[in-house]
Write a protein that holds these residues in place. Structure first.
Motif, PDB file in Angstrom:
ATOM      1  N   TYR A  96       0.821  -1.215   0.000  1.00  0.00           N
ATOM      2  CA  TYR A  96       0.000   0.000   0.000  1.00  0.00           C
ATOM      3  C   TYR A  96       0.853   1.263   0.000  1.00  0.00           C
ATOM      4  O   TYR A  96       0.504   2.247   0.654  1.00  0.00           O
ATOM      5  CB  TYR A  96      -0.956   0.017   1.209  1.00  0.00           C
ATOM      6  CG  TYR A  96      -1.935  -1.134   1.251  1.00  0.00           C
ATOM      7  CD1 TYR A  96      -2.885  -1.296   0.247  1.00  0.00           C
ATOM      8  CD2 TYR A  96      -1.914  -2.044   2.299  1.00  0.00           C
ATOM      9  CE1 TYR A  96      -3.796  -2.347   0.291  1.00  0.00           C
ATOM     10  CE2 TYR A  96      -2.814  -3.098   2.354  1.00  0.00           C
ATOM     11  CZ  TYR A  96      -3.749  -3.246   1.344  1.00  0.00           C
ATOM     12  OH  TYR A  96      -4.650  -4.283   1.391  1.00  0.00           O
ATOM     13  N   ALA A  97       2.004   1.232  -0.697  1.00  0.00           N
ATOM     14  CA  ALA A  97       2.840   2.442  -0.722  1.00  0.00           C
ATOM     15  C   ALA A  97       3.283   2.736  -2.161  1.00  0.00           C
ATOM     16  O   ALA A  97       2.508   2.506  -3.098  1.00  0.00           O
ATOM     17  CB  ALA A  97       4.001   2.299   0.251  1.00  0.00           C
ATOM     18  N   MET A  98       4.482   3.240  -2.354  1.00  0.00           N
ATOM     19  CA  MET A  98       4.834   3.870  -3.623  1.00  0.00           C
ATOM     20  C   MET A  98       5.487   2.983  -4.688  1.00  0.00           C
ATOM     21  O   MET A  98       5.647   3.422  -5.826  1.00  0.00           O
ATOM     22  CB  MET A  98       5.780   5.063  -3.358  1.00  0.00           C
ATOM     23  CG  MET A  98       5.226   6.150  -2.451  1.00  0.00           C
ATOM     24  SD  MET A  98       3.882   7.081  -3.218  1.00  0.00           S
ATOM     25  CE  MET A  98       2.459   6.242  -2.614  1.00  0.00           C
ATOM     26  N   ALA A  99       5.886   1.755  -4.355  1.00  0.00           N
ATOM     27  CA  ALA A  99       6.643   0.939  -5.319  1.00  0.00           C
ATOM     28  C   ALA A  99       5.890   0.770  -6.645  1.00  0.00           C
ATOM     29  O   ALA A  99       6.455   0.958  -7.722  1.00  0.00           O
ATOM     30  CB  ALA A  99       6.970  -0.426  -4.720  1.00  0.00           C
TER      31      ALA A  99
ATOM     32  N   ILE B 124       7.204 -12.249   2.639  1.00  0.00           N
ATOM     33  CA  ILE B 124       6.241 -11.467   1.863  1.00  0.00           C
ATOM     34  C   ILE B 124       6.805 -10.082   1.520  1.00  0.00           C
ATOM     35  O   ILE B 124       6.583  -9.563   0.426  1.00  0.00           O
ATOM     36  CB  ILE B 124       4.891 -11.408   2.622  1.00  0.00           C
ATOM     37  CG1 ILE B 124       3.746 -11.186   1.667  1.00  0.00           C
ATOM     38  CG2 ILE B 124       4.899 -10.393   3.743  1.00  0.00           C
ATOM     39  CD1 ILE B 124       2.389 -11.486   2.269  1.00  0.00           C
ATOM     40  N   ASN B 125       7.571  -9.491   2.436  1.00  0.00           N
ATOM     41  CA  ASN B 125       8.183  -8.187   2.165  1.00  0.00           C
ATOM     42  C   ASN B 125       9.361  -8.323   1.202  1.00  0.00           C
ATOM     43  O   ASN B 125       9.448  -7.618   0.201  1.00  0.00           O
ATOM     44  CB  ASN B 125       8.730  -7.542   3.460  1.00  0.00           C
ATOM     45  CG  ASN B 125       7.722  -7.473   4.585  1.00  0.00           C
ATOM     46  OD1 ASN B 125       6.821  -6.651   4.586  1.00  0.00           O
ATOM     47  ND2 ASN B 125       7.855  -8.345   5.556  1.00  0.00           N
ATOM     48  N   SER B 126      10.277  -9.227   1.519  1.00  0.00           N
ATOM     49  CA  SER B 126      11.525  -9.267   0.750  1.00  0.00           C
ATOM     50  C   SER B 126      11.305  -9.836  -0.650  1.00  0.00           C
ATOM     51  O   SER B 126      11.892  -9.362  -1.615  1.00  0.00           O
ATOM     52  CB  SER B 126      12.611 -10.038   1.498  1.00  0.00           C
ATOM     53  OG  SER B 126      12.127 -11.260   1.964  1.00  0.00           O
ATOM     54  N   CYS B 127      10.438 -10.858  -0.751  1.00  0.00           N
ATOM     55  CA  CYS B 127      10.191 -11.433  -2.079  1.00  0.00           C
ATOM     56  C   CYS B 127       9.456 -10.436  -2.965  1.00  0.00           C
ATOM     57  O   CYS B 127       9.739 -10.327  -4.158  1.00  0.00           O
ATOM     58  CB  CYS B 127       9.399 -12.733  -1.969  1.00  0.00           C
ATOM     59  SG  CYS B 127      10.317 -14.000  -1.070  1.00  0.00           S
ATOM     60  N   ALA B 128       8.513  -9.706  -2.391  1.00  0.00           N
ATOM     61  CA  ALA B 128       7.797  -8.702  -3.188  1.00  0.00           C
ATOM     62  C   ALA B 128       8.775  -7.682  -3.759  1.00  0.00           C
ATOM     63  O   ALA B 128       8.708  -7.346  -4.942  1.00  0.00           O
ATOM     64  CB  ALA B 128       6.734  -8.019  -2.339  1.00  0.00           C
ATOM     65  N   ALA B 129       9.715  -7.212  -2.930  1.00  0.00           N
ATOM     66  CA  ALA B 129      10.673  -6.207  -3.397  1.00  0.00           C
ATOM     67  C   ALA B 129      11.540  -6.753  -4.534  1.00  0.00           C
ATOM     68  O   ALA B 129      11.886  -6.023  -5.462  1.00  0.00           O
ATOM     69  CB  ALA B 129      11.555  -5.729  -2.240  1.00  0.00           C
ATOM     70  N   ARG B 130      11.863  -8.031  -4.482  1.00  0.00           N
ATOM     71  CA  ARG B 130      12.693  -8.646  -5.523  1.00  0.00           C
ATOM     72  C   ARG B 130      11.925  -8.828  -6.831  1.00  0.00           C
ATOM     73  O   ARG B 130      12.535  -8.958  -7.893  1.00  0.00           O
ATOM     74  CB  ARG B 130      13.235 -10.004  -5.072  1.00  0.00           C
ATOM     75  CG  ARG B 130      14.037  -9.960  -3.779  1.00  0.00           C
ATOM     76  CD  ARG B 130      15.178  -8.993  -3.828  1.00  0.00           C
ATOM     77  NE  ARG B 130      16.378  -9.588  -4.389  1.00  0.00           N
ATOM     78  CZ  ARG B 130      17.399  -8.902  -4.846  1.00  0.00           C
ATOM     79  NH1 ARG B 130      17.370  -7.599  -4.870  1.00  0.00           N
ATOM     80  NH2 ARG B 130      18.446  -9.528  -5.307  1.00  0.00           N
ATOM     81  N   LEU B 131      10.595  -8.892  -6.732  1.00  0.00           N
ATOM     82  CA  LEU B 131       9.767  -9.149  -7.923  1.00  0.00           C
ATOM     83  C   LEU B 131       9.276  -7.853  -8.580  1.00  0.00           C
ATOM     84  O   LEU B 131       8.678  -7.900  -9.648  1.00  0.00           O
ATOM     85  CB  LEU B 131       8.547 -10.002  -7.555  1.00  0.00           C
ATOM     86  CG  LEU B 131       8.833 -11.454  -7.171  1.00  0.00           C
ATOM     87  CD1 LEU B 131       7.585 -12.098  -6.576  1.00  0.00           C
ATOM     88  CD2 LEU B 131       9.312 -12.250  -8.391  1.00  0.00           C
ATOM     89  N   GLY B 132       9.464  -6.715  -7.934  1.00  0.00           N
ATOM     90  CA  GLY B 132       8.929  -5.455  -8.465  1.00  0.00           C
ATOM     91  C   GLY B 132       7.942  -4.896  -7.466  1.00  0.00           C
ATOM     92  O   GLY B 132       8.322  -4.475  -6.379  1.00  0.00           O
ATOM     93  N   ALA B 133       6.657  -4.949  -7.814  1.00  0.00           N
ATOM     94  CA  ALA B 133       5.616  -4.439  -6.912  1.00  0.00           C
ATOM     95  C   ALA B 133       4.349  -5.288  -7.058  1.00  0.00           C
ATOM     96  O   ALA B 133       3.295  -4.785  -7.447  1.00  0.00           O
ATOM     97  CB  ALA B 133       5.343  -2.970  -7.215  1.00  0.00           C
TER      98      ALA B 133
END
Lengths: 257, 257
Positions: A96-99, B124-133
């Motif tokens: 729910y933020a800016m990414a 859930i946080n780290s994998c999401a960041a690695r995949l984009g958004a």
């Protein structure tokens, strides 16, 4: 293709999650990105939570609430001009933020800077830790903000996870103008769960003005809920103990505890 | 009431989330708790990821996989004897990890040490960041492990979130012995979503052996999925761009991007 970078090599945009607020809950990767950045952009509340040694002698651009599109566009434009830019998000940029908005704008407008998402502790992580262990089984996150999502879809999702016994984290439960969605949410959950189901309300987790309330589905609306609150509704197995909410994973049925 | 502490004042048990693996993604609060602790307990894989300066000259107790109950009980017993103990969890202790079990054991057995949960970046946080958004809209997390949860309940939850268009993070998708649940999960989602729905598979996020696959619901089973993988299934609006998965929040319908 529109040119944004005036001939310079494009730079990098770090989309940085600074976590719930206290500097202690920032990751090393987030601090490193802020240190590396030449320009730091963010909503004022989140910028104020960053330790000053990470921002001093840098260009710091403070943006207003609700101006997300402008803020992301400005970040991309400056990064495209060749600079290292950190766009600061409270919590986790991916939740729910800016990414997403940064990528959407980059795609629509052919920005060519590198983009790196630096995950941070989201409200779901930090609020759960403050409440005990409420999320220990399958869970869902639903935002009650109907600014960008039709209420019918939000309601459909609430009904689905209420019926399937998900622990549910409610983001954006209420604002000054938007007060009825949380009332309706409670009604939906009461159709599927006991009135005594534990509910935790965490406001401004880890910050100076942090407030934690442990209540029930029945009584949840008697507590203060603000724009800064996250509401976590337990599942059918959740219980309270010593002012904490615990959702068992199922060890008790299988092992002697 | 059984006495655990032999007359000493009880100590403190820190249940510490060390995040996805790389030291860079640990929070300051986690590092501080490890620094403060006299005894550090954890599953070997997670202990090995902690920088050595945080563990040296300390009692370090390496525990086997699957021995969660013993590990938590030992942590509580040592803390009750008056020591400061850090129980190390990969990811976030509050998400499919040890926070709940620690509280369940403390409650059942009247341990009296203080317990503090230190949130960490979950898969859930780290994998999401690695995949984009991929998680940018309402999402759910479901574990496919039927060790502690009946498959019927897992399937009910999968059907609920598939039908209500949640982005869905699948934890524990597969183990050596448990291979059919992910096959069934794909079938359930195909009843509600297009075969081309983006799916991301992240294995060992941020570690040396990290693997990232961007695929589709149709083809997801052609990729390696292991015990260390998290599978993120997009919603009906998710799309891929430049080897990333993006789930729009809804800005495009409201603003000119």
């Amino acid at each position: 293709m529109e040119k944004h970078n005036n001939g310079n090599s494009p730079g990098t945009l770090y989309v940085v999650g600074t976590g719930p607020g206290s500097e202690l809950y920032m990751t090393g990767a987030a601090a490193k990105a802020l240190e590396t950045a030449e320009t730091i952009i963010g909503y004022k509340t989140y910028l104020d939570l960053i330790p000053s040694f990470l921002t001093k002698e840098k260009e710091v651009i403070s943006s207003q609430m609700m101006k997300e599109v402008d803020r992301c566009r400005e970040s991309l434009t400056i990064a495209d001009s060749g600079k290292k830019v950190a766009l600061v998000c409270g919590g986790d940029p991916g939740i729910y933020a800016m990414a997403g908005l940064v990528y959407e704008l980059a795609r629509e407008n052919d920005y060519s800077c590198a983009i790196e998402i630096i995950a941070g502790l989201a409200a779901i992580n930090s609020c759960a830790a403050r409440l005990g262990a409420p999320l220990m089984h399958d869970f869902a996150a639903v935002s009650l903000s109907d600014l960008l999502t039709p209420w019918e879809l939000i309601e459909k999702r609430l009904r689905a996870v209420a019926a399937a016994d998900f622990v549910t984290a409610i983001y954006n439960p209420k604002s000054k103008k938007r007060t009825e969605q949380i009332v309706k949410t409670r009604e939906i959950f009461l159709e599927h769960r006991e009135p005594k189901t534990p509910v935790g309300i965490v406001t401004a987790a880890t910050r100076e003005n942090e407030k934690i309330a442990i209540t029930t589905l029945d009584n949840m609306l008697d507590n203060e809920i603000t724009m800064q609150s996250t509401v976590i509704i337990g599942n059918s197995q959740s219980y309270t103990w010593n002012d904490l909410i615990i959702t068992p994973r199922g060890y008790r049925g299988k092992y002697s505890l």
